[in-house]
Design a protein around this motif. Structure first.
Motif, mmCIF file in Angstrom:
data_model
loop_
_atom_site.group_PDB
_atom_site.id
_atom_site.type_symbol
_atom_site.label_atom_id
_atom_site.label_comp_id
_atom_site.label_asym_id
_atom_site.label_seq_id
_atom_site.Cartn_x
_atom_site.Cartn_y
_atom_site.Cartn_z
ATOM 1 N N ASP A 277 -19.684 -88.377 21.127
ATOM 2 C CA ASP A 277 -20.539 -89.545 20.739
ATOM 3 C C ASP A 277 -21.005 -90.314 21.787
ATOM 4 O OD1 ASP A 277 -20.796 -92.318 19.852
ATOM 5 O OD2 ASP A 277 -19.341 -92.004 18.236
ATOM 6 N N THR A 278 -22.327 -90.334 21.797
ATOM 7 C CA THR A 278 -23.225 -90.711 22.968
ATOM 8 C C THR A 278 -23.710 -92.084 22.469
ATOM 9 O OG1 THR A 278 -25.162 -89.410 22.044
ATOM 10 C CG2 THR A 278 -23.815 -88.417 23.673
ATOM 11 N N ARG A 279 -23.347 -92.948 21.577
ATOM 12 C CA ARG A 279 -23.900 -94.287 21.251
ATOM 13 C C ARG A 279 -23.389 -95.069 22.535
ATOM 14 N NH1 ARG A 279 -20.647 -95.991 16.181
ATOM 15 N NH2 ARG A 279 -19.134 -94.433 17.282
ATOM 16 N N LEU B 256 -28.322 -86.738 16.048
ATOM 17 C CA LEU B 256 -27.715 -85.998 17.522
ATOM 18 C C LEU B 256 -27.575 -86.942 18.420
ATOM 19 C CD1 LEU B 256 -29.558 -82.673 17.262
ATOM 20 C CD2 LEU B 256 -27.106 -82.929 16.910
ATOM 21 N N HIS B 257 -28.718 -88.146 18.400
ATOM 22 C CA HIS B 257 -28.426 -89.268 19.335
ATOM 23 C C HIS B 257 -27.432 -90.133 19.055
ATOM 24 C CE1 HIS B 257 -30.457 -91.495 16.330
ATOM 25 N NE2 HIS B 257 -31.485 -90.828 16.272
ATOM 26 N N GLU B 258 -26.708 -89.967 18.186
ATOM 27 C CA GLU B 258 -25.313 -90.802 17.841
ATOM 28 C C GLU B 258 -24.117 -89.768 18.203
ATOM 29 O OE1 GLU B 258 -25.385 -92.705 14.278
ATOM 30 O OE2 GLU B 258 -27.400 -93.841 14.501
ATOM 31 N N THR B 259 -24.090 -88.836 17.540
ATOM 32 C CA THR B 259 -23.004 -87.728 17.791
ATOM 33 C C THR B 259 -23.516 -86.338 17.980
ATOM 34 O OG1 THR B 259 -21.456 -88.808 16.189
ATOM 35 C CG2 THR B 259 -21.074 -86.620 16.626
ATOM 36 N N TYR B 260 -23.563 -85.942 19.293
ATOM 37 C CA TYR B 260 -23.964 -84.514 19.664
ATOM 38 C C TYR B 260 -23.012 -83.535 19.176
ATOM 39 C CZ TYR B 260 -25.862 -81.207 22.581
ATOM 40 O OH TYR B 260 -26.542 -80.119 22.995
ATOM 41 N N LEU B 261 -23.482 -82.627 18.347
ATOM 42 C CA LEU B 261 -22.484 -81.547 18.114
ATOM 43 C C LEU B 261 -22.823 -80.279 19.103
ATOM 44 C CD1 LEU B 261 -20.880 -80.051 15.868
ATOM 45 C CD2 LEU B 261 -22.833 -79.380 14.659
ATOM 46 N N HIS B 262 -22.070 -80.434 20.077
ATOM 47 C CA HIS B 262 -22.046 -79.405 21.153
ATOM 48 C C HIS B 262 -21.802 -78.135 20.567
ATOM 49 C CE1 HIS B 262 -20.759 -77.016 24.489
ATOM 50 N NE2 HIS B 262 -21.377 -77.970 25.329
ATOM 51 N N TYR C 78 -37.904 -78.083 18.891
ATOM 52 C CA TYR C 78 -37.430 -79.547 19.474
ATOM 53 C C TYR C 78 -37.965 -80.489 18.437
ATOM 54 C CZ TYR C 78 -36.227 -78.173 24.139
ATOM 55 O OH TYR C 78 -35.418 -77.596 25.103
ATOM 56 N N GLY C 79 -36.985 -81.511 18.121
ATOM 57 C CA GLY C 79 -37.152 -82.725 17.304
ATOM 58 C C GLY C 79 -38.333 -83.677 17.902
ATOM 59 N N LYS C 80 -38.796 -84.587 16.875
ATOM 60 C CA LYS C 80 -39.876 -85.324 17.466
ATOM 61 C C LYS C 80 -39.822 -86.867 17.136
ATOM 62 C CE LYS C 80 -43.296 -81.546 16.887
ATOM 63 N NZ LYS C 80 -44.628 -81.074 16.027
ATOM 64 N N GLY C 81 -38.761 -86.998 16.278
ATOM 65 C CA GLY C 81 -38.429 -88.206 15.589
ATOM 66 C C GLY C 81 -37.014 -88.729 15.883
ATOM 67 N N LYS C 82 -36.472 -89.377 14.750
ATOM 68 C CA LYS C 82 -35.068 -90.153 15.004
ATOM 69 C C LYS C 82 -34.093 -89.653 13.866
ATOM 70 C CE LYS C 82 -36.508 -94.415 17.418
ATOM 71 N NZ LYS C 82 -36.734 -95.964 17.248
ATOM 72 N N GLY D 72 -27.231 -90.124 28.074
ATOM 73 C CA GLY D 72 -26.861 -89.526 26.994
ATOM 74 C C GLY D 72 -27.127 -88.110 27.330
ATOM 75 N N LEU D 73 -27.985 -87.607 28.124
ATOM 76 C CA LEU D 73 -28.403 -85.964 28.275
ATOM 77 C C LEU D 73 -26.964 -85.689 29.146
ATOM 78 C CD1 LEU D 73 -29.738 -83.363 28.252
ATOM 79 C CD2 LEU D 73 -31.029 -84.261 30.287
ATOM 80 N N GLY D 74 -26.701 -86.284 30.115
ATOM 81 C CA GLY D 74 -25.401 -86.158 30.987
ATOM 82 C C GLY D 74 -24.232 -86.098 30.272
ATOM 83 N N CYS D 75 -24.169 -86.580 29.188
ATOM 84 C CA CYS D 75 -22.714 -86.732 28.520
ATOM 85 C C CYS D 75 -23.050 -85.524 27.749
ATOM 86 C CB CYS D 75 -22.890 -88.062 27.510
ATOM 87 S SG CYS D 75 -22.264 -89.590 28.294
#
Length: 406
Positions: A174-176, A87-93, A338-342, A181-184
């Motif tokens: 895509d939030t790369r 999700l930190h690369e492509t956020y599935l809204h 909530y996730g805890k890793g990458k 990132g959160l704002g996007c």
């Protein structure tokens, strides 16, 4: 029903601790008594580069055919090699799946004037999907317990000269390299440099963010000089089903929205889909676990029955949602994971799942026409735009008969 067409990381840690302490007794382990069929499909290819957005409708997607009972529908974003994208690369809204009818002789399958959308059982006219989730998709069960199923493909229901098809709406960001990132992911208008919606209509002066600012082909601001390749991606979805028999009990799909403006005076439900959470704790000395924005609304259900499944949909910052009966009883509560890793499915700071309700048969009943109360909670330690507070439930008219077997 047929229609025609910084503080944040600390807060997340607190929320995880609070939510993990809550009993998970409403999410029972469901044993599959019936052997299901299963198939994995891919959506059409879509390309995303750093900061880019797609929000597209793909018609006539691959889907099991015939008179069947759908038992589950799960999805995630993958690359060309089938690797899950975090999700930190492509956020599935969100992804949402609709059922529709189209004329058999209509070779222009995207001719919307000839398409009839087959909506769910209500109550929001603009939320007619059969299935739909967002960032929480990988860890939110959607399995319909036996002996229930979502009935589709019944030839008696398909109008003469039409055939049943399915479409999916995929909204991904895509939030790369994103400046924020959160704002996007929350579609803040200033980050997209947008002042008009996708139809060219000016936005309200007080509209700070949401779906109107992150439509298809918009771009969220990325860091100056950031380099990133454009990637070919897909929505990979898995469908489980069984062939329809008289021993299957059909369920009705209801979707409630905390932004519903229904006032009890008429039958119309105006669902706004998204809303804004205003920062309320800065400089107050309140601890982050007490910085909670609670929004609630009353909703009516036209025809009740026995609840067999329930789950909420929230965005980052979500702190849980509860659906209450008219007498104040809890019908279902659903809390974020909530996730805890990458790694994909465990991304820190993102909602990667929602707890679900699988009540004991007959233990939760909603009366015909009952007025329900939906409550949605979000962290208000910082502002959030474009958040959602939806609640899905599956309702059956009757209980299983022990004499019925598959």
């Amino acid at each position: 029903m047929v229609f025609r067409f910084g503080d944040w990381s600390f807060c997340v840690a607190i929320l995880v601790l609070v939510l993990s302490s809550i009993s998970s007794s409403n999410s029972l382990r469901i044993k599959k008594q019936v052997k299901t069929k299963s198939a994995v499909f891919l959506s059409p290819e879509f390309e995303l580069g750093p900061g880019s957005v797609i929000n597209r409708f793909y018609y006539d997607i691959d889907f099991p055919r015939g008179h069947i009972a759908v038992k589950s529908f799960n999805a995630e974003v993958v690359d060309e090699a089938g690797n899950p994208i975090p999700l930190h690369e492509t956020y599935l809204h969100h992804w949402v799946v609709y059922r529709y009818y189209q004329p058999k002789d209509d070779h222009q399958k995207h001719n919307r004037s000839k398409v009839m959308i087959v909506g769910n059982n209500g109550i929001c006219q603009n939320l007619g999907q059969y299935y739909g989730l967002g960032s929480e998709t990988r860890k939110t069960p959607t399995f319909v317990p036996d002996p229930y199923g979502v009935e589709v493909g019944n030839p008696a229901e398909i109008p003469d000269g039409y055939e049943e098809r399915w479409l999916v709406n995929v909204h991904a960001i895509d939030t790369r390299g994103a400046v924020d990132g959160l704002g996007c992911t929350e579609c803040r208008c200033d980050l997209y440099n947008v002042s008009k919606d996708e139809y060219g209509r000016p936005l309200r002066s007080d509209y700070r963010g949401g779906l109107l600012c992150c439509y298809d082909q918009t771009e969220c601001k990325v860091r100056k000089g950031f380099q990133g390749v454009k990637r070919s991606l897909y929505l990979r979805y898995t469908v489980e089903w069984i062939d329809w028999t008289d021993s299957i009990l059909p369920v009705k799909i209801y979707i409630f929205d905390v932004t519903d403006t229904w006032n009890g005076l008429n039958s119309e439900h105006h669902c706004q889909v998204e809303y804004e959470v205003v920062e309320s704790c800065k400089g107050t000395g309140m601890t982050s676990d007490r910085c909670i924005d609670t929004k609630s609304t009353r909703v009516s259900i036209p025809k009740g029955g026995y609840v067999v499944y329930g789950a909420a949909h929230q965005h980052t910052g979500g702190a849980g949602s509860t659906l209450y009966g008219e007498d104040g009883r809890v019908i279902c509560w659903s809390n974020p994971i909530y996730g805890k890793g990458k790694q994909a499915g465990d991304e820190a700071g993102y909602i990667v799942g929602m707890s679900t309700c699988y009540p004991e048969p007959g233990s939760v009943k909603i009366l015909d026409g009952e007025t329900l109360v939906l409550e949605s909670k979000y962290s208000s330690s910082q502002a959030h735009t474009g958040v959602m507070g939806l609640f899905y439930i599956l309702v059956a008219d009757q209980l299983p008969n022990s004499s019925k077997i598959f």
